[in-house]
Scaffold this active site. Sequence first.
Site, short mmCIF file in Angstrom:
data_model
loop_
_atom_site.label_atom_id
_atom_site.label_comp_id
_atom_site.label_asym_id
_atom_site.label_seq_id
_atom_site.Cartn_x
_atom_site.Cartn_y
_atom_site.Cartn_z
CG ASP A 308 -1.89 1.10 1.27
OD1 ASP A 308 -2.72 1.16 0.36
OD2 ASP A 308 -1.82 1.95 2.19
CD GLU A 350 -2.46 2.21 -3.56
OE1 GLU A 350 -3.40 2.94 -3.88
OE2 GLU A 350 -1.74 2.43 -2.56
C1 GLC Z 1 -4.02 3.44 -0.40
C2 GLC Z 1 -5.38 2.82 -0.23
C3 GLC Z 1 -6.36 3.86 0.23
C4 GLC Z 1 -5.88 4.42 1.54
C5 GLC Z 1 -4.44 4.93 1.44
C6 GLC Z 1 -3.86 5.17 2.79
O1 GLC Z 1 -3.99 4.38 -1.41
O2 GLC Z 1 -5.78 2.22 -1.44
O3 GLC Z 1 -7.64 3.33 0.36
O4 GLC Z 1 -6.73 5.46 1.95
O5 GLC Z 1 -3.59 3.99 0.81
O6 GLC Z 1 -3.54 3.95 3.41
#
Ligand code: GLC
Length: 674
Positions: A308, A350
């Site tokens: 993440d 991500e």
């Molecule tokens: C990522 C997740 C999102 C979250 C962010 C902070 O982008 O997909 O949903 O708010 O991280 O953890």
Amino acid sequence: MYYSKSPKPRRSAVEQYYEATRGFNTIVYNYLIHSKIEKFLLDNQPTQGWGAFYPRLIANAAIIHDLYFELYGAHPQGQAEFDNLLLTMARAFQNRGADLQARDLEKAQQDHWFLSNEIAGMSLYVDRFCGNLKKLPEKLAYLKRLGVNFLHLMPIFESPEDESDGGYAVSDFRKVDKRFGTLADLQKVRQKMADENMYLMLDIVLNHTSHHHEWAKRAKAGEIAYQDYFHFYDDRTLPDLFEQTMPDIFPEASPGSFSYVLELKKYVMTVFHHYQWDLNYANPRVLVDMLDNIFFYANLGVDILRIDAPAFIWKQLGTTCQNLPQAHTLLRLIKQCVAVATPGMALLGEAIVAPQEIMKYFGTEHFTARECDFAYNATQMALQWDALATGDTRVMLAAQPLLQQKPMGTSWITYTRCHDDIGLGYDDWMIAQAGFEAYEHRKFIKDYYSGSYEGSPAVGALFSVNPKTQDARISGSLASLCGLEKAAQESDNQAISLSIQKILLMQAQSFFLGGVPMLFYGDEVGYTNDYSYLNDEAKNYDNRWMHRPIIDWKKNKRIDIAQSIENQVFSGTQKLLTIRKKLPEVADLKNLTWLSPHNKHIAAYVRNLGNKKLFCLFNFSNRLTPLTWYIFRELGDNPTKVYEHWREKTYSVGKDYEHLLLEPYHFYLFEAEV
Ligand code: GLC
């Protein structure tokens, strides 16, 4: 911050030698490093020996050492934590079950197992999908019927219910939140999935913890060692300086990037929500502890680990604190450690950032295809929404030369919707190349999807509007943004059919593009926006909840009622996945060619393997649109007949000056033998 304040430590002879030769010894044998690691392996030898771990560690030792000391060479705990890192890797290998070790070898023999056209995923919240983990196994048949054999379970580890950010504020990385069940329940789900040949993805929330995590609690209690796990400041001087260059991530719900901690009378860095404390990776202890958590997930049997928000993991004053070179070094280091200890687990970064920056998460130079195995094709996702609104595919086409630079051996997660907002993060020059003005163009797209553009069938909302820049992203479910919510409310059957066609067009384009398609739960039956989040105080500040449905299985059962909306969306999606699994040319083998824009309303690309070519055509226009038959000869072939998989029909290829007529919002999957 501990790292920046500490004096430079004295260097040992070995370190000095290493320093002098840094950059020359990557990937090659290095006596000093290898003899040290050999000694470590001998000293820690388990009774059953090191097995496959030994050659993997020896082969990667110099790189791991290099990457680690690039970040932590000057840290007083650098050497001690490096020894810990080796121990952590060794323990991870020793704790890896025999079944997972066997699977590692099996996957290695398949050579990039994850590039296959036979994998199709779904991302879901366990509680909103089926209640809890115990009930998930009984839903696997439904997923398999759809054609899904890969599940991304949205965060299930402990997270305070009222301050959870959908589970992305983790208070215990190893304890399944009781709302979902127990670790034993998760293990049963995993086992059942493995029995059914399904793959599993979980998240590691690398950038931050909940302020209820034990590290945060100990920091609040005054333990300096734990304060060094985070970024603390005594007053606003440095936070103010940082904020001059750090963009706001949630400007409405959580403006700024720092929060005041009453207990300590200090400020802590909180890039996302005030309850998500950013971890300090300049402290090697943090890296080693988080690596241990990564291995914990690997040994639960995770096939793909979703990292993440990796763009944010390294902070430096005077920068945006995103995509910094050190963040890449950290990811490379993590990748090499995983490749040694738990190699069957692939990594997804991500990184939802600018297109050029996303590409870097696949690794560059020496590390090409040795950083993240996957990234989200967020650029393409947003460009599909762009084309759907404008009916013009030229901006999408402008982006492709860049996106095609993805290295062989890596892949995309392709998608139309996920739990997050849609950010129009593609570049201004892409818009300009299509002949539009960037600000006005983005304004139109935002207006179109948020209800401010008259005549738009879409129902969505703006997310995180930045009052300073007017920047905003878009929330809304696939179905609502494609017009189904409005059409159903108005009982307009023609508009309902058109919206279903748009849903399938969007899915088809992302399914055949190359990469692993990732559906978002509910989209397979056309769930429209759910506004119940507005009555929940823990959620009403975040409109992303409008597109995170609570599944009503009575509604989903309607997939068996012929011609119901649910049936049409489900069976269409299912058919697309079935076609995809049959066609090896859809595997992601750098075998994608975009065709010339013979008609700006039509996006067209070819997937090829051996003597097969799949011509994928997508009409983003609301009109019947002509396309020259030359399209099939453009790459130098001359097929006389082509088979269209969606309509299950053979077509004779016409002359260059003759035209194929594409129906509004329809797609065509023509296969040619060449
Ligand atoms: C990522 C997740 C999102 C979250 C962010 C902070 O982008 O997909 O949903 O708010 O991280 O953890």
